[in-house]
Scaffold this motif. Sequence first.
Motif, PDB file in Angstrom:
ATOM      1  N   SER A 248      -3.275  13.241  -2.290  1.00  0.00           N
ATOM      2  CA  SER A 248      -4.208  12.313  -2.915  1.00  0.00           C
ATOM      3  C   SER A 248      -5.032  11.656  -1.817  1.00  0.00           C
ATOM      4  CB  SER A 248      -3.456  11.247  -3.709  1.00  0.00           C
ATOM      5  OG  SER A 248      -4.358  10.318  -4.259  1.00  0.00           O
ATOM      6  N   PRO A 249      -6.355  11.689  -1.924  1.00  0.00           N
ATOM      7  CA  PRO A 249      -7.184  11.128  -0.851  1.00  0.00           C
ATOM      8  C   PRO A 249      -7.189   9.607  -0.805  1.00  0.00           C
ATOM      9  CG  PRO A 249      -8.552  11.897  -2.643  1.00  0.00           C
ATOM     10  CD  PRO A 249      -7.145  12.310  -2.963  1.00  0.00           C
ATOM     11  N   ARG A 250      -6.755   8.950  -1.875  1.00  0.00           N
ATOM     12  CA  ARG A 250      -6.763   7.489  -1.922  1.00  0.00           C
ATOM     13  C   ARG A 250      -5.350   6.941  -1.935  1.00  0.00           C
ATOM     14  NH1 ARG A 250     -10.517   5.101  -6.263  1.00  0.00           N
ATOM     15  NH2 ARG A 250     -10.339   3.346  -4.843  1.00  0.00           N
ATOM     16  N   GLU A 251      -5.219   5.727  -1.430  1.00  0.00           N
ATOM     17  CA  GLU A 251      -3.931   5.068  -1.472  1.00  0.00           C
ATOM     18  C   GLU A 251      -3.896   4.088  -2.638  1.00  0.00           C
ATOM     19  OE1 GLU A 251      -3.550   3.087   2.275  1.00  0.00           O
ATOM     20  OE2 GLU A 251      -4.786   1.410   1.664  1.00  0.00           O
ATOM     21  N   LEU A 252      -2.697   3.737  -3.044  1.00  0.00           N
ATOM     22  CA  LEU A 252      -2.492   2.772  -4.113  1.00  0.00           C
ATOM     23  C   LEU A 252      -2.181   1.432  -3.467  1.00  0.00           C
ATOM     24  CD1 LEU A 252      -1.994   2.188  -7.143  1.00  0.00           C
ATOM     25  CD2 LEU A 252       0.358   2.911  -6.786  1.00  0.00           C
ATOM     26  N   GLY A 253      -2.991   0.420  -3.734  1.00  0.00           N
ATOM     27  CA  GLY A 253      -2.791  -0.888  -3.138  1.00  0.00           C
ATOM     28  C   GLY A 253      -2.785  -1.969  -4.197  1.00  0.00           C
TER      29      GLY A 253
ATOM     30  N   PRO B  54       6.668   9.291  -8.369  1.00  0.00           N
ATOM     31  CA  PRO B  54       7.786  10.190  -8.050  1.00  0.00           C
ATOM     32  C   PRO B  54       8.138  10.085  -6.565  1.00  0.00           C
ATOM     33  CG  PRO B  54       6.032  11.363  -9.204  1.00  0.00           C
ATOM     34  CD  PRO B  54       5.505  10.002  -8.867  1.00  0.00           C
ATOM     35  N   ALA B  55       9.415  10.001  -6.253  1.00  0.00           N
ATOM     36  CA  ALA B  55       9.858   9.846  -4.866  1.00  0.00           C
ATOM     37  C   ALA B  55       9.423  11.024  -4.001  1.00  0.00           C
ATOM     38  CB  ALA B  55      11.368   9.676  -4.814  1.00  0.00           C
ATOM     39  N   ALA B  56       9.352  12.210  -4.587  1.00  0.00           N
ATOM     40  CA  ALA B  56       8.963  13.396  -3.828  1.00  0.00           C
ATOM     41  C   ALA B  56       7.488  13.361  -3.417  1.00  0.00           C
ATOM     42  CB  ALA B  56       9.233  14.644  -4.657  1.00  0.00           C
ATOM     43  N   ALA B  57       6.665  12.538  -4.075  1.00  0.00           N
ATOM     44  CA  ALA B  57       5.238  12.474  -3.785  1.00  0.00           C
ATOM     45  C   ALA B  57       4.880  11.368  -2.799  1.00  0.00           C
ATOM     46  CB  ALA B  57       4.450  12.278  -5.077  1.00  0.00           C
ATOM     47  N   LEU B  58       5.859  10.578  -2.360  1.00  0.00           N
ATOM     48  CA  LEU B  58       5.568   9.482  -1.435  1.00  0.00           C
ATOM     49  C   LEU B  58       5.212  10.005  -0.048  1.00  0.00           C
ATOM     50  CD1 LEU B  58       8.385   6.917  -2.271  1.00  0.00           C
ATOM     51  CD2 LEU B  58       5.958   6.722  -2.801  1.00  0.00           C
ATOM     52  N   ALA B  59       4.094   9.536   0.476  1.00  0.00           N
ATOM     53  CA  ALA B  59       3.719   9.861   1.844  1.00  0.00           C
ATOM     54  C   ALA B  59       4.106   8.708   2.770  1.00  0.00           C
ATOM     55  CB  ALA B  59       2.224  10.138   1.942  1.00  0.00           C
ATOM     56  N   TYR B  60       3.779   7.481   2.367  1.00  0.00           N
ATOM     57  CA  TYR B  60       4.158   6.290   3.130  1.00  0.00           C
ATOM     58  C   TYR B  60       4.096   5.072   2.223  1.00  0.00           C
ATOM     59  CZ  TYR B  60      -0.842   5.266   3.332  1.00  0.00           C
ATOM     60  OH  TYR B  60      -2.140   5.007   2.996  1.00  0.00           O
ATOM     61  N   VAL B  61       4.799   4.031   2.624  1.00  0.00           N
ATOM     62  CA  VAL B  61       4.761   2.742   1.932  1.00  0.00           C
ATOM     63  C   VAL B  61       4.579   1.673   2.996  1.00  0.00           C
ATOM     64  CG1 VAL B  61       5.989   1.103   0.476  1.00  0.00           C
ATOM     65  CG2 VAL B  61       6.263   3.544   0.076  1.00  0.00           C
TER      66      VAL B  61
ATOM     67  N   ARG C 296       0.868  -1.184   0.000  1.00  0.00           N
ATOM     68  CA  ARG C 296       0.000   0.000   0.000  1.00  0.00           C
ATOM     69  C   ARG C 296       0.901   1.228   0.000  1.00  0.00           C
ATOM     70  NH1 ARG C 296      -4.909  -2.233   1.210  1.00  0.00           N
ATOM     71  NH2 ARG C 296      -4.941  -3.846   2.802  1.00  0.00           N
ATOM     72  N   ILE C 297       0.608   2.161  -0.910  1.00  0.00           N
ATOM     73  CA  ILE C 297       1.427   3.359  -1.054  1.00  0.00           C
ATOM     74  C   ILE C 297       0.534   4.582  -0.913  1.00  0.00           C
ATOM     75  CG2 ILE C 297       2.937   4.669  -2.589  1.00  0.00           C
ATOM     76  CD1 ILE C 297       3.650   1.996  -3.935  1.00  0.00           C
ATOM     77  N   GLY C 298       0.890   5.460   0.005  1.00  0.00           N
ATOM     78  CA  GLY C 298       0.199   6.729   0.165  1.00  0.00           C
ATOM     79  C   GLY C 298       0.912   7.790  -0.662  1.00  0.00           C
ATOM     80  N   ILE C 299       0.130   8.578  -1.377  1.00  0.00           N
ATOM     81  CA  ILE C 299       0.678   9.622  -2.233  1.00  0.00           C
ATOM     82  C   ILE C 299       0.208  10.970  -1.697  1.00  0.00           C
ATOM     83  CG2 ILE C 299       0.773  10.522  -4.585  1.00  0.00           C
ATOM     84  CD1 ILE C 299       0.198   7.623  -5.506  1.00  0.00           C
ATOM     85  N   GLN C 300       1.137  11.908  -1.556  1.00  0.00           N
ATOM     86  CA  GLN C 300       0.806  13.221  -1.019  1.00  0.00           C
ATOM     87  C   GLN C 300      -0.248  13.903  -1.879  1.00  0.00           C
ATOM     88  OE1 GLN C 300       4.386  15.506  -0.586  1.00  0.00           O
ATOM     89  NE2 GLN C 300       5.328  14.006   0.750  1.00  0.00           N
TER      90      GLN C 300
END
Length: 74
Positions: A10-15, A53-60, A4-8
């Motif tokens: 963005s209200p949804r996460e990528l799973g 993009p690495a700069a947009a990562l909120a959490y992994v 699961r990846i959170g993107i800054q």
Amino acid sequence: MDVRIGIQNSPRELGFESSQTAAEIEQAVAAALSGQSALLKLADEKGSVYVIPAAALAYVEIGSEESRRIGFVA
């Protein structure tokens, strides 16, 4: 492997489910966050490639490697 990846901003996460090991995913995330790579590239079990993009990562979040259960789970 469940990822699961959170993107800054963005209200949804990528799973998705990945066939990569936890160590491989962790190494790719560490390289992206340390500046060695500007992008985080991960592939899922179906062959799709996700480029973030690495700069947009909120959490992994790297889940456990668990086989699918058959039947009903109580």
